[in-house]
Design an enzyme around this catalytic site. Structure first.
Site, PDB file in Angstrom:
ATOM      1  N   ASP A  97      22.344  71.044 -51.088  1.00 24.94           N
ATOM      2  CA  ASP A  97      20.970  70.411 -51.420  1.00 24.94           C
ATOM      3  C   ASP A  97      20.638  69.318 -50.116  1.00 24.94           C
ATOM      4  O   ASP A  97      21.813  68.338 -50.022  1.00 24.94           O
ATOM      5  CB  ASP A  97      21.015  69.449 -52.503  1.00 24.94           C
ATOM      6  CG  ASP A  97      19.801  69.335 -52.953  1.00 24.94           C
ATOM      7  OD1 ASP A  97      19.375  69.200 -54.265  1.00 24.94           O
ATOM      8  OD2 ASP A  97      19.064  68.740 -52.354  1.00 24.94           O
ATOM      9  N   LYS A 157       8.135  70.740 -35.483  1.00 22.68           N
ATOM     10  CA  LYS A 157       6.735  70.461 -35.690  1.00 22.68           C
ATOM     11  C   LYS A 157       6.238  70.679 -37.201  1.00 22.68           C
ATOM     12  O   LYS A 157       6.921  71.604 -37.689  1.00 22.68           O
ATOM     13  CB  LYS A 157       5.988  71.272 -34.713  1.00 22.68           C
ATOM     14  CG  LYS A 157       4.528  71.193 -34.907  1.00 22.68           C
ATOM     15  CD  LYS A 157       3.963  72.261 -33.960  1.00 22.68           C
ATOM     16  CE  LYS A 157       2.154  72.408 -34.197  1.00 22.68           C
ATOM     17  NZ  LYS A 157       2.160  73.499 -35.242  1.00 22.68           N
ATOM     18  N   GLU A 225      -6.588  82.680 -30.910  1.00 22.42           N
ATOM     19  CA  GLU A 225      -5.432  83.761 -31.607  1.00 22.42           C
ATOM     20  C   GLU A 225      -6.342  84.858 -32.427  1.00 22.42           C
ATOM     21  O   GLU A 225      -7.348  84.510 -32.746  1.00 22.42           O
ATOM     22  CB  GLU A 225      -4.646  83.000 -32.714  1.00 22.42           C
ATOM     23  CG  GLU A 225      -3.836  81.739 -31.842  1.00 22.42           C
ATOM     24  CD  GLU A 225      -3.026  81.339 -33.145  1.00 22.42           C
ATOM     25  OE1 GLU A 225      -1.927  81.601 -33.215  1.00 22.42           O
ATOM     26  OE2 GLU A 225      -3.526  80.254 -33.544  1.00 22.42           O
ATOM     27  N   HIS A 249       0.329  71.288 -28.881  1.00 16.05           N
ATOM     28  CA  HIS A 249       0.593  72.509 -27.869  1.00 16.05           C
ATOM     29  C   HIS A 249      -0.672  71.978 -26.894  1.00 16.05           C
ATOM     30  O   HIS A 249      -0.568  72.294 -25.689  1.00 16.05           O
ATOM     31  CB  HIS A 249       0.071  73.711 -28.559  1.00 16.05           C
ATOM     32  CG  HIS A 249       1.027  73.987 -29.446  1.00 16.05           C
ATOM     33  ND1 HIS A 249       2.517  73.595 -29.364  1.00 16.05           N
ATOM     34  CD2 HIS A 249       1.198  74.886 -30.912  1.00 16.05           C
ATOM     35  CE1 HIS A 249       3.066  73.934 -30.872  1.00 16.05           C
ATOM     36  NE2 HIS A 249       2.402  74.773 -31.462  1.00 16.05           N
ATOM     37  N   LYS A 349      -8.413  80.584 -34.698  1.00 16.39           N
ATOM     38  CA  LYS A 349      -7.770  81.891 -35.472  1.00 16.39           C
ATOM     39  C   LYS A 349      -8.843  82.801 -35.512  1.00 16.39           C
ATOM     40  O   LYS A 349     -10.027  82.495 -35.678  1.00 16.39           O
ATOM     41  CB  LYS A 349      -7.207  81.340 -36.894  1.00 16.39           C
ATOM     42  CG  LYS A 349      -5.858  80.324 -36.827  1.00 16.39           C
ATOM     43  CD  LYS A 349      -4.759  80.681 -37.353  1.00 16.39           C
ATOM     44  CE  LYS A 349      -3.602  79.573 -37.319  1.00 16.39           C
ATOM     45  NZ  LYS A 349      -2.750  79.940 -36.490  1.00 16.39           N
TER      46      LYS A 349
HETATM   47  C1  BG6 Z   1       2.155  76.952 -34.193  1.00 15.27           C
HETATM   48  C2  BG6 Z   1       1.213  76.997 -35.109  1.00 15.27           C
HETATM   49  O1  BG6 Z   1       2.790  75.856 -33.745  1.00 15.27           O
HETATM   50  O2  BG6 Z   1       1.712  77.756 -33.017  1.00 15.27           O
HETATM   51  C3  BG6 Z   1       0.728  78.185 -35.410  1.00 15.27           C
HETATM   52  O3  BG6 Z   1       1.408  76.303 -36.339  1.00 15.27           O
HETATM   53  C4  BG6 Z   1       0.132  78.931 -34.214  1.00 15.27           C
HETATM   54  O4  BG6 Z   1      -0.615  78.289 -36.277  1.00 15.27           O
HETATM   55  C5  BG6 Z   1       1.159  79.118 -33.401  1.00 15.27           C
HETATM   56  O5  BG6 Z   1      -0.188  80.562 -34.516  1.00 15.27           O
HETATM   57  C6  BG6 Z   1       0.825  79.397 -31.844  1.00 15.27           C
HETATM   58  O6  BG6 Z   1       1.829  79.719 -31.156  1.00 15.27           O
HETATM   59  P1  BG6 Z   1       1.922  80.858 -29.913  1.00 15.27           P
HETATM   60  O7  BG6 Z   1       3.437  80.529 -29.256  1.00 15.27           O
HETATM   61  O8  BG6 Z   1       1.931  82.029 -30.567  1.00 15.27           O
HETATM   62  O9  BG6 Z   1       0.776  80.526 -28.945  1.00 15.27           O
END
Ligand code: BG6
EC number: 1.1.1.49
Length: 498
Positions: A97, A157, A225, A249, A349
């Site tokens: 745990d 993260k 995305e 990012h 998204k």
């Molecule tokens: C993550 C997010 O940190 O990065 C996701 O939580 C997202 O929501 C992802 O889809 C995107 O990463 P990559 O490498 O696919 O651009």
């Protein structure tokens, strides 16, 4: 990494907290598999999964194997059984745990049993455990380096949900360890194309001459995305696109494009320049934050031919959710190089294509040379740095179409990774894990990098808390119309995706 000359990382016991979770099987273990295949792990490196559910080391290994061997895509497609067998021998499992001191005593025994005394604690857990685990590691003496071995903690993260919580988490970590022991991950920094931005900028004299507000009109950073929220509805509905993607990012990409040349390529110099540039983002007033941001949420639509549900129909999402799945922002960097150059950021998204790119838009030619022809209003030149999926860099240029008439056409001058480099399938975590093992913090976030990122988005969070409008966009389209208006009101437009 050019594998041939790189030495194996030092021996260590690598504890993976959250060993039963998705991150371990999808990314961390495949990355360790790739490192092992390339001979970059020491013979005495052991990997210990830590989680609350009971399992033996063999069961842990078997579960990972059956996931990795059956993947049809990704870094472990065509798993090499011999490489796997070597990795499997390194695996152990510790049931425990995260809140129970006995777990940490068991981990301490494992470290004491090694000659090197090195240990990394990788927190691939829900963020609510970060402070708890850090505190207990400290109490158990596991972060004490006085006997000679290194002790490092990797934090995944999300690091906080706003400025105050990120500051509180940093304070809590720094009570039990030194900054040099903390490795805050942003997986974007593991991407070759992201690391290459610095090399392109600072190893080619050409770029510096026009990399400023004399020649650059504005910069666009996009992370589009096609996926929806998938199985992460509960997390995402409390998070939204801004928190999920921007202070981490997207700001990493912004920092790479906008930072000043570091005095050296060491961790402190690079992170210092990044902190400065993110710290120079102008804090908008509430009124300006609302004017300079657009929130969107996908509704039912089509991805290719497939009908996909709207965000509010996704599992574990409130049916009246106001959470944004798209965000577009305009930010200004108040420093000498970038004064007057807007940076437009967007991420979403369920957009039309997967495309992470930086488009640098140059100022137009100073006057219309070919006034009498169609050439009168040439299009702006862009430098597109594509992070994924078609990695490379392209300059849009205007050229004369061959023939008797003076007709202009857009052409591209480009470099595609696939034409120059053989890139074996990788998760992006290989470099990050190797760097953590070797003690190189350059690609990890320092406390001030994280806090400056949250400080820069905090005005948007505050403004939205009192007044926020979420614009719908059909899944499969590139965000709401309001996202386009953010640029069109400045007489600009988004660079087309793809
Ligand atoms: C993550 C997010 O940190 O990065 C996701 O939580 C997202 O929501 C992802 O889809 C995107 O990463 P990559 O490498 O696919 O651009």
């Amino acid at each position: 990494m050019s594998q041939a000359k790189i030495p194996a990382a030092p021996p260590c016991t690598l504890f993976l907290f959250g060993a039963s979770g998705d991150l371990v099987k999808r990314l961390l273990m495949p990355a360790l598999y790739n490192l092992s295949r390339d001979g970059l792990l020491d013979r005495n490196l052991r990997i210990v999964g830590v989680d609350h559910n009971a399992a033996s080391s063999e069961e842990f290994a078997e579960r990972l194997h059956s996931f990795m061997a059956n993947r049809e895509q990704g870094a472990t497609k065509n798993l090499d059984e011999k490489v796997w067998a070597r990795l499997a021998k390194r695996l152990d499992y510790q049931t425990g745990d995260f809140l129970d001191p006995a777990t940490y005593q068991a981990l301490a025994k494992r470290v004491e049993g090694t000659r090197h005394g090195n240990a990394i604690f990788y927190l691939a857990t829900s963020p609510r455990f970060f402070p708890e685990v850090a505190q207990r590691l400290g109490e158990a003496g596991l972060l004490d380096e006085s006997a000679g071995g290194f002790r490092r903690v990797v934090i995944e993260k999300p690091f906080g949900t706003d400025l105050a919580s990120a500051e509180a988490l940093n304070a809590c970590l720094l009570k039990v360890m030194h900054e040099r022991q903390i490795y805050r991950i942003d997986h974007y920094l593991g991407k070759e194309t992201v690391q290459n931005i610095l090399v392109s900028r600072f190893s080619n004299g050409l770029f510096e001459s026009f990399w400023n507000n004399h020649y650059i009109d504005h910069v666009q950073i996009t992370a589009a995305e096609t996926v929806g929220v998938e199985t992460r509805g509960a997390f995402y509905d409390n998070t939204g696109a801004l928190r999920d993607m921007v202070p981490n990012h997207l700001f990493q990409l912004l920092a790479m494009v906008a930072m000043e040349p570091p005095a050296a390529f060491g961790a402190d110099a690079v992170r210092g320049e990044k902190a400065k540039v993110i710290g120079a983002i102008r804090p908008w007033s509430t009124k300006m934050a609302l004017k300079n941001s657009v929130r969107g949420q996908y509704s039912v639509g089509k991805q290719g031919r497939k009908r996909v549900p709207g965000y509010r129909e996704e599992a574990n999402v409130a049916p009246d959710s106001q959470t944004e799945t798209y965000v577009a922002l305009k930010v200004m960097i108040d420093n000498w190089r970038w004064a007057g150059v807007p940076f437009y950021l967007r991420t979403g998204k369920r957009m039309s294509v997967r495309d992470t790119e930086i488009a640098i838009c140059f100022k137009p030619a100073p006057y219309a040379q070919f006034r009498e022809s169609e050439l009168e209003r040439p299009k702006p030149n862009y430098l597109k740095i594509q992070i994924q999926p078609n990695e490379g860099m392209w300059f849009d240029l205007q050229a004369k179409r061959p023939g008797p008439e003076m007709i202009m056409e857009n052409v591209e001058l480009g470099f595609a990774y696939k034409d120059f480099f053989k890139m074996p399938p990788a998760t992006g975590y290989e470099t990050l894990i190797y760097d953590c093992l070797t003690g190189d913090q350059t690609l990890f976030q320092r406390a001030d990098n994280i806090e400056n990122g949250w400080r820069a988005v905090q005005p948007f969070l505050d403004a939205w808390a009192s007044e926020s409008k979420v614009h719908e966009y059909p899944a499969g389209e590139d965000g709401p119309e309001a996202g386009n208006e953010l640029l069109s009101r400045d007489k600009r437009e988004w660079h087309s995706l793809g």
